[in-house]
Scaffold this active site. Structure first.
Site, PDB file in Angstrom:
ATOM      1  N   HIS A   1       4.844  23.795  -4.207  1.00 38.20           N
ATOM      2  CA  HIS A   1       5.628  22.074  -5.428  1.00 38.20           C
ATOM      3  C   HIS A   1       6.428  21.348  -4.025  1.00 38.20           C
ATOM      4  O   HIS A   1       7.054  21.598  -3.440  1.00 38.20           O
ATOM      5  CB  HIS A   1       6.803  22.115  -6.397  1.00 38.20           C
ATOM      6  CG  HIS A   1       7.908  22.562  -5.963  1.00 38.20           C
ATOM      7  ND1 HIS A   1       9.489  22.483  -5.646  1.00 38.20           N
ATOM      8  CD2 HIS A   1       8.602  24.167  -5.855  1.00 38.20           C
ATOM      9  CE1 HIS A   1      10.281  22.562  -5.756  1.00 38.20           C
ATOM     10  NE2 HIS A   1      10.296  24.124  -5.567  1.00 38.20           N
TER      11      HIS A   1
ATOM     12  N   ASP B   1       7.552  18.382  -4.739  1.00 36.33           N
ATOM     13  CA  ASP B   1       9.620  17.564  -5.448  1.00 36.33           C
ATOM     14  C   ASP B   1      10.289  18.044  -4.889  1.00 36.33           C
ATOM     15  O   ASP B   1      10.473  18.916  -4.799  1.00 36.33           O
ATOM     16  CB  ASP B   1       8.467  17.123  -6.768  1.00 36.33           C
ATOM     17  CG  ASP B   1       9.030  18.420  -7.444  1.00 36.33           C
ATOM     18  OD1 ASP B   1       8.794  19.214  -7.455  1.00 36.33           O
ATOM     19  OD2 ASP B   1       9.941  18.400  -8.906  1.00 36.33           O
TER      20      ASP B   1
ATOM     21  N   ASP C   1      13.267  23.112   0.100  1.00 33.90           N
ATOM     22  CA  ASP C   1      12.916  23.318  -0.916  1.00 33.90           C
ATOM     23  C   ASP C   1      12.212  22.147  -1.806  1.00 33.90           C
ATOM     24  O   ASP C   1      12.567  21.640  -2.960  1.00 33.90           O
ATOM     25  CB  ASP C   1      13.872  24.305  -3.120  1.00 33.90           C
ATOM     26  CG  ASP C   1      13.878  23.795  -3.366  1.00 33.90           C
ATOM     27  OD1 ASP C   1      12.477  24.472  -3.997  1.00 33.90           O
ATOM     28  OD2 ASP C   1      14.063  24.127  -4.281  1.00 33.90           O
TER      29      ASP C   1
ATOM     30  N   GLU D   1       7.654  20.884 -10.121  1.00 31.60           N
ATOM     31  CA  GLU D   1       8.637  22.170 -10.117  1.00 31.60           C
ATOM     32  C   GLU D   1      10.047  22.032 -10.684  1.00 31.60           C
ATOM     33  O   GLU D   1       9.938  22.431 -11.541  1.00 31.60           O
ATOM     34  CB  GLU D   1       8.498  23.137  -8.992  1.00 31.60           C
ATOM     35  CG  GLU D   1       8.510  24.352  -9.124  1.00 31.60           C
ATOM     36  CD  GLU D   1       9.621  24.916  -9.208  1.00 31.60           C
ATOM     37  OE1 GLU D   1      10.003  25.439  -9.511  1.00 31.60           O
ATOM     38  OE2 GLU D   1      10.571  23.651  -8.334  1.00 31.60           O
ATOM     39  N   GLU D   2      10.976  21.076 -10.349  1.00 25.25           N
ATOM     40  CA  GLU D   2      12.156  21.188 -10.924  1.00 25.25           C
ATOM     41  C   GLU D   2      12.273  20.155 -11.368  1.00 25.25           C
ATOM     42  O   GLU D   2      13.765  20.611 -12.245  1.00 25.25           O
ATOM     43  CB  GLU D   2      12.897  19.839  -9.348  1.00 25.25           C
ATOM     44  CG  GLU D   2      12.861  20.609  -7.156  1.00 25.25           C
ATOM     45  CD  GLU D   2      12.964  21.745  -7.743  1.00 25.25           C
ATOM     46  OE1 GLU D   2      14.055  22.342  -8.483  1.00 25.25           O
ATOM     47  OE2 GLU D   2      13.002  22.635  -5.976  1.00 25.25           O
TER      48      GLU D   2
HETATM   49 ZN    ZN Z   1      11.735  24.968  -5.426  1.00 26.84          ZN
END
Ligand code: ZN
EC number: 3.4.11.4
Length: 413
Positions: A82, A84, A145, A179-180
C-alpha cells in the site's frame, strides 16, 4: 557496494513523497497525493520494463505484469503493497541514515535531542547491531510502512528484468491506496488482478509471515436521552451520557486491548461523545474465531436490548458492521502458499516468525476474494509515528525472499 543498487535510493525518494490517507475523506483514494504518487509508480514500473502498467480508476490500484519467460505454465504469483501512510505528520519527511549501528547507543532524531531512539525504551534496536538504520528526524513518521514494501517489490522486479537467465512465471504487481484507513482493499479487483496467490509485503521485522488475522467488526452506538431541567428531572430525565457509561460498563471489563494479547479478542471503545440529550460511541470488536466474533456481536446487541427494555424502545441503537475476517479460514486450504514463503525465508537464511496478527491486513480481504494472500515482512519497526525505523539489511532480505519464492514457485510446479 549495495546488493541492490537502487533499493535504498528508491526508498528514500518514496518516503519523501507525502501520501497520508484521510479517514474523513469521501473520495477514493482518500487523498490526491496518493493518486499522484501512484502515477509516479507507473512511470517507474514502465521504466523497469513491466507490461500492462495501468491505473485502475475504479479502485485506485496500479497494477502491472512481469510476463513469464518460460514455456511451462506455473501459477501466477502476485505482490502487493500500500502507498498511504498512517495518521501522523508525513509532510517533509527527512530520513536520517545511521550506518553500522552498534546495537546499544541512543540515536538522536532531531538535532536538539528532544526525540530519541533509546534501546532501553525500544529493545528491538538491539537486533540491529552492525546494520544500517534509516530513521526519521523526529518531526514525522518515516513511512517505511509501506514504502519499504513498494521499494522492495520494485527492486525485485527490476532484478528479474535485469537477469533474464532467472526463470519466472507471470508475476503480477499491485500498489494500492488507503490501507491505513481500512478501505483500500475493499475495492480490489481480484478478477482483473488474476493471480493464483499473492503476498502483501507489509509486515514488520525480518522473518514475519502472517496468515492469521482477527475477525473484525465495527460497532456504532447511538443513544437518545431525554433532557429536562435538572430541578424537575426525577423519574423523567434519561441522561444519554449515563446510558453510554452503563453500556460500556456492561461489556466484559477484561476484554479490552490493554488487558489482552495472543489469541484473546476484545471490545475496544474508540470514542465517546455527547450531551445529556444524545451520545455516540464507536467501538471495534475483534476475535480470532469467527464464532467468537459472532458471540461478541450478539452480546453487545443483547446489552442494547436490555437497556431499551429498561429505558424504552429505541433509546440505544447499536449498529454493527463486519469489517474483515480471519484469512486463515481461506489459507487453511492453501497452505502451500504459506509453505512457499516459509521455505524461501529459510533458504535465504531467515528464521520465519509465524504469529497471528492482532489486526487485519489487506490480504485478509483479498484472500476472501479468492486470492490467498499472506503477509510478509517489509522491515518497518515502531510503525505509525516518529520512532519508526527500518534496516537496510532487512529490506535487502525481503527482496531476497521474493526472488527465492519465485525460484521455488518455478521449481515446484
Ligand atoms: Zn502497512
Amino acid at each position: 557496494m549495495a546488493k541492490y543498487e537502487k533499493l535504498i535510493p528508491r526508498f528514500l525518494e518514496y518516503v519523501t513523497t507525502e501520501t497520508r490517507s484521510d479517514e474523513n475523506a469521501t473520495t477514493s483514494p482518500s487523498t490526491q497525493t496518493q493518486v499522484v504518487f501512484l502515477h509516479k509508480l507507473m512511470d517507474d514500473l514502465k521504466e523497469i520494463g513491466l507490461s500492462d502498467v495501468k491505473y485502475n480508476e475504479s479502485n485506485g490500484y496500479v497494477t502491472a505484469l512481469l510476463p513469464s519467460n518460460i514455456d511451462k505454465k506455473v501459477p501466477t504469483m502476485g505482490f502487493l503493497s500500500h502507498v498511504d501512510t498512517a495518521d501522523f505528520n508525513a509532510k517533509g519527511v527527512k530520513p536520517q541514515i545511521v550506518e553500522n549501528y552498534d546495537g546499544e547507543s541512543i540515536i538522536k532524531l532531531d538535532e536538539a535531542g528532544k526525540f530519541v531512539l533509546d534501546p532501553q525504551e525500544f529493545p528491538n534496536m538491539k537486533n540491529y547491531k552492525g546494520q544500517t538504520l534509516i530513521t526519521t528526524d523526529g518531526s514525522t513518521l518515516l513511512g517505511s510502512d509501506d514504502k519499504s514494501g513498494v521499494a522492495e517489490i520494485m527492486t525485485a522486479m527490476d532484478f528479474l528484468v535485469q537477469h533474464p537467465e532467472i526463470k519466472h512465471g507471470d508475476i503480477k504487481i499491485g500498489f494500492g491506496p488507503d490501507e491505513e484507513i481500512g478501505t483500500g482493499a475493499d475495492h480490489f479487483d481480484a478478477k482483473d488482478f488474476a493471480a493464483d496467490f499473492a503476498y502483501t509485503m507489509d509486515g514488520g521485522p525480518i522473518g514475519q509471515l502472517e496468515y492469521e488475522t482477527f475477525n473484525a467488526a465495527a460497532m456504532k452506538v447511538d443513544i437518545q436521552g431525554k433532557n429536562v431541567h435538572p430541578s424537575e428531572a426525577k423519574d423523567i430525565m434519561v441522561n444519554a451520557l449515563q446510558v453510554a457509561v452503563d453500556f460500556q460498563n456492561a461489556l466484559p471489563s477484561d476484554e479490552v486491548p490493554e488487558k489482552t494479547d495472543g489469541r484473546q479478542g476484545f471490545y475496544h471503545l474508540l470514542s465517546l461523545e455527547g450531551t445529556v440529550d444524545e451520545a455516540h460511541m464507536a467501538y471495534i470488536i475483534r476475535d480470532f474465531e469467527r464464532d467468537g466474533l459472532e458471540e461478541r456481536k450478539a452480546f453487545a446487541a443483547k446489552v442494547a436490548d436490555q437497556m431499551n427494555a429498561k429505558y424504552g424502545e429505541g433509546r440505544v441503537v447499536a449498529t454493527i458492521k463486519d469489517q474483515y475476517y480471519n484469512m486463515a479460514e481461506v489459507l487453511k486450504d492453501h497452505m502451500d502458499v504459506v509453505e512457499l514463503a516459509k521455505d524461501a525465508m529459510e533458504a535465504v537464511g531467515i528464521k520465519p516468525l509465524i504469529e497471528p496478527v492482532r489486526g487485519g491486513t489487506d490480504g485478509s480481504k483479498i484472500s476472501f476474494m479468492g486470492i490467498p494472500t499472506p503477509n510478509i515482512f517489509a522491515g518497518a519497526e515502531n510503525m505509525h509515528g516518529r520512532y519508526e525505523f527500518v534496516s537496510v539489511e532487512t529490506m535487502e532480505k525481503a527482496v531476497d525472499t521474493m526472488l527465492k519464492m519465485n525460484d521455488l514457485n518455478v521449481e515446484r510446479n
